[in-house]
Design an enzyme around this catalytic site. Structure first.
Site, PDB file in Angstrom:
ATOM      1  N   HIS A 208       0.800  -1.229   0.000  1.00 33.42           N
ATOM      2  CA  HIS A 208       0.000   0.000   0.000  1.00 33.42           C
ATOM      3  C   HIS A 208       0.831   1.276   0.000  1.00 33.42           C
ATOM      4  O   HIS A 208       0.276   2.366  -0.055  1.00 33.42           O
ATOM      5  CB  HIS A 208      -0.952   0.016   1.201  1.00 33.42           C
TER       6      HIS A 208
HETATM    7  C1  UD1 Z   1      -2.414   5.349   5.783  1.00 29.91           C
HETATM    8  C2  UD1 Z   1      -1.132   5.849   6.483  1.00 29.91           C
HETATM    9  C3  UD1 Z   1      -0.052   4.795   6.373  1.00 29.91           C
HETATM   10  C4  UD1 Z   1      -0.540   3.459   6.890  1.00 29.91           C
HETATM   11  C5  UD1 Z   1      -1.788   3.081   6.117  1.00 29.91           C
HETATM   12  C6  UD1 Z   1      -2.344   1.745   6.542  1.00 29.91           C
HETATM   13  C7  UD1 Z   1      -0.691   8.276   6.379  1.00 29.91           C
HETATM   14  C8  UD1 Z   1       0.130   9.310   5.727  1.00 29.91           C
HETATM   15  N1  UD1 Z   1      -0.619   7.038   5.817  1.00 29.91           N
HETATM   16  O1  UD1 Z   1      -2.127   5.213   4.402  1.00 29.91           O
HETATM   17  O2  UD1 Z   1       1.057   5.189   7.151  1.00 29.91           O
HETATM   18  O3  UD1 Z   1       0.462   2.481   6.721  1.00 29.91           O
HETATM   19  O4  UD1 Z   1      -2.774   4.095   6.341  1.00 29.91           O
HETATM   20  O5  UD1 Z   1      -3.438   1.407   5.739  1.00 29.91           O
HETATM   21  O6  UD1 Z   1      -1.355   8.542   7.354  1.00 29.91           O
HETATM   22  N2  UD1 Z   1      -9.376   4.572   1.524  1.00 29.91           N
HETATM   23  C9  UD1 Z   1     -10.577   3.933   1.484  1.00 29.91           C
HETATM   24  N3  UD1 Z   1     -11.155   3.567   2.662  1.00 29.91           N
HETATM   25  C10 UD1 Z   1     -10.565   3.793   3.859  1.00 29.91           C
HETATM   26  C11 UD1 Z   1      -9.350   4.479   3.882  1.00 29.91           C
HETATM   27  C12 UD1 Z   1      -8.762   4.845   2.715  1.00 29.91           C
HETATM   28  O7  UD1 Z   1     -11.132   3.691   0.430  1.00 29.91           O
HETATM   29  O8  UD1 Z   1     -11.135   3.411   4.900  1.00 29.91           O
HETATM   30  C13 UD1 Z   1      -8.719   4.942   0.240  1.00 29.91           C
HETATM   31  C14 UD1 Z   1      -9.087   6.326  -0.212  1.00 29.91           C
HETATM   32  O9  UD1 Z   1      -9.138   6.314  -1.580  1.00 29.91           O
HETATM   33  C15 UD1 Z   1      -7.898   7.154   0.245  1.00 29.91           C
HETATM   34  C16 UD1 Z   1      -6.758   6.150   0.087  1.00 29.91           C
HETATM   35  O10 UD1 Z   1      -7.320   4.880   0.400  1.00 29.91           O
HETATM   36  O11 UD1 Z   1      -7.732   8.298  -0.504  1.00 29.91           O
HETATM   37  C17 UD1 Z   1      -5.591   6.404   0.977  1.00 29.91           C
HETATM   38  O12 UD1 Z   1      -6.007   6.529   2.353  1.00 29.91           O
HETATM   39  P1  UD1 Z   1      -5.148   7.395   3.377  1.00 29.91           P
HETATM   40  O13 UD1 Z   1      -5.732   7.320   4.738  1.00 29.91           O
HETATM   41  O14 UD1 Z   1      -4.891   8.748   2.809  1.00 29.91           O
HETATM   42  O15 UD1 Z   1      -3.735   6.694   3.359  1.00 29.91           O
HETATM   43  P2  UD1 Z   1      -3.308   5.165   3.330  1.00 29.91           P
HETATM   44  O16 UD1 Z   1      -2.693   4.886   2.016  1.00 29.91           O
HETATM   45  O17 UD1 Z   1      -4.387   4.255   3.805  1.00 29.91           O
END
Ligand code: UD1
Length: 372
Positions: A208
């Site tokens: 991820h």
């Molecule tokens: C975040 C953390 C990362 C951690 C990871 C675990 C930061 C900078 N990054 O990254 O350190 O290892 O979580 O998963 O805080 N999304 C969904 N549903 C959700 C959450 C996210 O669909 O419940 C999708 C959305 O499109 C979102 C993307 O995933 O834009 C990224 O989510 P985000 O929370 O920004 O960062 P992660 O890549 O999950």
């Protein structure tokens, strides 16, 4: 009696706060009044609710519901919504864990309000400032009052940044508390049966990191390696939402043939995932937490990154850094599959013993603000 706000935001936070929250409720000698705050950074049921259920976390007392956004938008939204909670509750401590955007945002709110904040999993450094988590770690550690470290390399990193030894306490790895506590319950999971895989006869993959999955080239290189590995044993790949979105956008993994070799499944809850990786022959990942969990259980792990903020998993544990080059990944994977792991000595880092949460609570009591 100390009033404590325990903060969670994203998936890797839940297994770190659960043992702390449980220990605070268990002590029950009038020592702690814990409240749970969920920022809502992760909101999909599979990324959040499933973990509350498996880890026995209580319903959050406060849910900020901030959701996804750019780094600035997400961090700012957490700050704006967390500040009034801290002002209203006036806690003695705020506990933040890990390195996600919610961690930094909440620590920053506390630093500005003069409310004491403790950072659990302090001091880890990849020395790669292109990783958003590295920025979150560096800044959180500068402003937190109490830095609770999982391994002694973290203490050394903090001292090298001129952080006073008085603010640092080596408590061990609290995520391993959750691992040991939940391992017996995870045995009830039917995930291997549902996937028709047998112990030590399959590999598990998670990916991820933006540097791996937001770049088409890098994601394609990794998938090519996984396909070659998939010709030797089943490869099970629970797909993070960010990765799922990019696979679709880049038009990768569309063919039925690819999906037969690499089995894409939805993200799993804590128990199902624990049962799955704990029985794997090999794990390939870019997750920080999984590098530690595989070390604790003695499962061979290949980390698809050039660096790690958890070097102890390479020095003492089962982790190997292999980067994202197709050749390098496949040759390391084949070497691991050919090795006889039965004869490998399992070495667990100091204080990864399932009792870190109690040491964290003792530190919070010891460093508590003096009542005025
Ligand atoms: C975040 C953390 C990362 C951690 C990871 C675990 C930061 C900078 N990054 O990254 O350190 O290892 O979580 O998963 O805080 N999304 C969904 N549903 C959700 C959450 C996210 O669909 O419940 C999708 C959305 O499109 C979102 C993307 O995933 O834009 C990224 O989510 P985000 O929370 O920004 O960062 P992660 O890549 O999950």
């Amino acid at each position: 009696m100390l009033k404590v706000l325990n903060v969670v935001g994203a998936r890797p936070n839940f297994m770190k706060i659960a043992p702390i929250s449980h220990a605070m409720l268990r002590r029950g000698r009038g020592e702690f009044t814990p409240m749970l705050v969920h920022t809502g950074q992760h909101y999909d049921p599979r990324m959040s609710d499933a973990f509350f259920h498996d880890l026995g976390l209580p319903e959050p007392d406060v849910h900020l519901g901030i959701g996804s956004g750019t780094h600035a938008a997400q961090t700012a939204a957490v700050m704006q919504l967390f500040e009034p909670v801290v002002i209203a509750e006036r806690p003695d401590w705020v506990v933040v864990v890990g390195d996600v955007n919610s961690t930094l945002a909440c620590a920053l709110v506390c630093a500005k309000l003069g409310v004491r904040v403790a950072h659990v999993e302090a001091g880890l450094r990849s020395r790669d400032r292109t990783m958003p988590e590295e920025i979150n770690r560096l800044l959180t550690d500068q402003i937190a009052d109490l830095l609770l470290t999982p391994s002694t390399d973290a203490d050394a990193n903090l001292r090298a940044e001129n952080i006073s030894a008085e603010r640092i306490r080596f408590v061990g790895n609290v995520m391993i508390d959750s691992l040991y506590a939940q391992l017996p319950r995870a045995q009830d999971s039917q995930v291997r049966e549902q996937l028709s895989v047998h112990e030590k006869e399959y590999a598990v993959v998670t990916l991820h990191r933006p540097s791996n999955v937001d770049d088409r080239e890098s994601l394609s290189r990794i998938l090519r390696a996984l396909k070659l590995i998939g010709e030797r044993l089943p490869v099970i790949f629970p797909v993070h939402p960010r990765t799922r979105r990019n696979l679709a956008e880049f038009g990768l993994m569309n063919s039925g043939e690819d999906q037969e070799v690499i089995r894409l499944i939805e993200p799993l809850g804590y128990h199902d995932f624990l049962r799955l990786y704990s029985g794997a022959r090999l794990v390939l990942t870019d997750s920080g937490g999984l590098q530690e969990e595989t070390t604790a259980l003695g499962i061979p792990c290949l980390t698809l990154r050039e660096n790690t903020e958890r070097p102890i998993t390479v020095e003492l544990g089962t982790n190997q850094l292999v980067g994202t080059n197709t050749e390098r990944i496949t040759s390391a994977a084949f070497a691991a599959l050919d090795a006889n792991h039965a004869h490998q000595e399992k070495r667990i880092p100091p204080l990864w013993d399932g009792r870190a949460a109690d040491r964290i609570l003792d530190a919070l009591l010891e460093f508590a603000p003096v009542a005025t």
